[in-house]
Design a protein around this motif. Structure first.
Motif: not given
Length: 237
Positions: A200-202, A204-210, A198, A212
């Motif tokens: 690692k998943r969070r 990765l999601s944080s990097r993608l959302s930042s 979890q 833009s």
């Protein structure tokens, strides 16, 4: 020494699993044990060196709620020697779970059973020593006094009473405790794996959302650019 320790560790795991599997039954823990009347017996696979001492042998026996062998009558002594000939086929000597208590100058069994039978060699009948334990000669059935610590190598024979005959349910409680420890350890391992996944998943999601889409920077407007733009629109018209 390392090889002996690894053998003991592997055998300990087998004893734990066998005890858990047979918990609550009135039979011996597994086929590794041999039954005689109300007792079950098993021979540890490796020789114990004096660097360990007799306490190490007791620890290994206690994994299954057992202790080093006690012999309470002549029939049991004969059974053990006969079983060595037929099943265990050696060694020459094994530990006896007996020691000399200097408080009252008597021999006592480690498992607290009453000393109702002895089979000392004739030359040692009257000999009493400090820090004294004993060994069983597996062919003759005779007992020999020996130091509890200073010995070369010795095999260990464990004895446990049948589960239905144990006092106060102590052995069943030990088995239940071991089961709970193993299950709890497995649950902790699974929980740690899930938490790490979890995290690692969070991350990765944080990097993608930042990250833009940002449009290319445009040069600021000035009077000259405005004039050129107006001229171009007039020409096109």
């Amino acid at each position: 020494m390392k090889s002996d320790v690894s053998v003991f560790q592997i055998f300990t795991v087998f004893l734990i699993l066998d005890s858990i599997r047979a918990g609550g039954s009135d039979e011996c823990p597994s086929s590794m044990w041999i039954q005689f009347r109300s007792g079950c017996y098993t021979l540890l696979p490796a020789a114990l060196k004096n660097t360990f001492g007799i306490d190490k042998a007791r620890e290994l026996c206690k994994v299954s709620g057992a202790d080093i062998i006690s012999i309470n009558n002549e029939e049991e002594n004969i059974f053990i020697t006969e079983t060595f000939k037929k099943e265990w086929q050696g060694p020459e000597e094994v530990f006896l779970g007996i020691f000399f208590d200097t408080d009252d100058n008597t021999f006592k069994w480690f498992d607290n059973s009453e000393v109702t039978f002895t089979n000392w060699t004739e030359e040692e009948v009257s000999e009493e020593l400090l820090n004294t334990c004993a060994a069983l000669h597996t062919r003759s059935g005779r007992w020999r006094k020996m130091s509890c610590e200073n010995f070369t190598e010795m095999r260990t024979l464990c004895k446990v009473t049948l589960y239905s005959n144990r006092k106060n349910g102590d052995s069943d409680q030990n088995i239940l405790t071991l089961s709970l420890v193993i299950v709890f350890s497995m649950l902790i391992s699974v929980a740690v794996i899930i938490i790490l996944a979890q995290c690692k998943r969070r991350a990765l999601s944080s990097r993608l959302s930042s990250t833009s889409y940002q449009p290319a920077n445009r040069a600021p407007f000035n009077d000259e650019s405005i004039l050129v733009d107006a001229e171009e629109r007039e020409f096109c018209a």
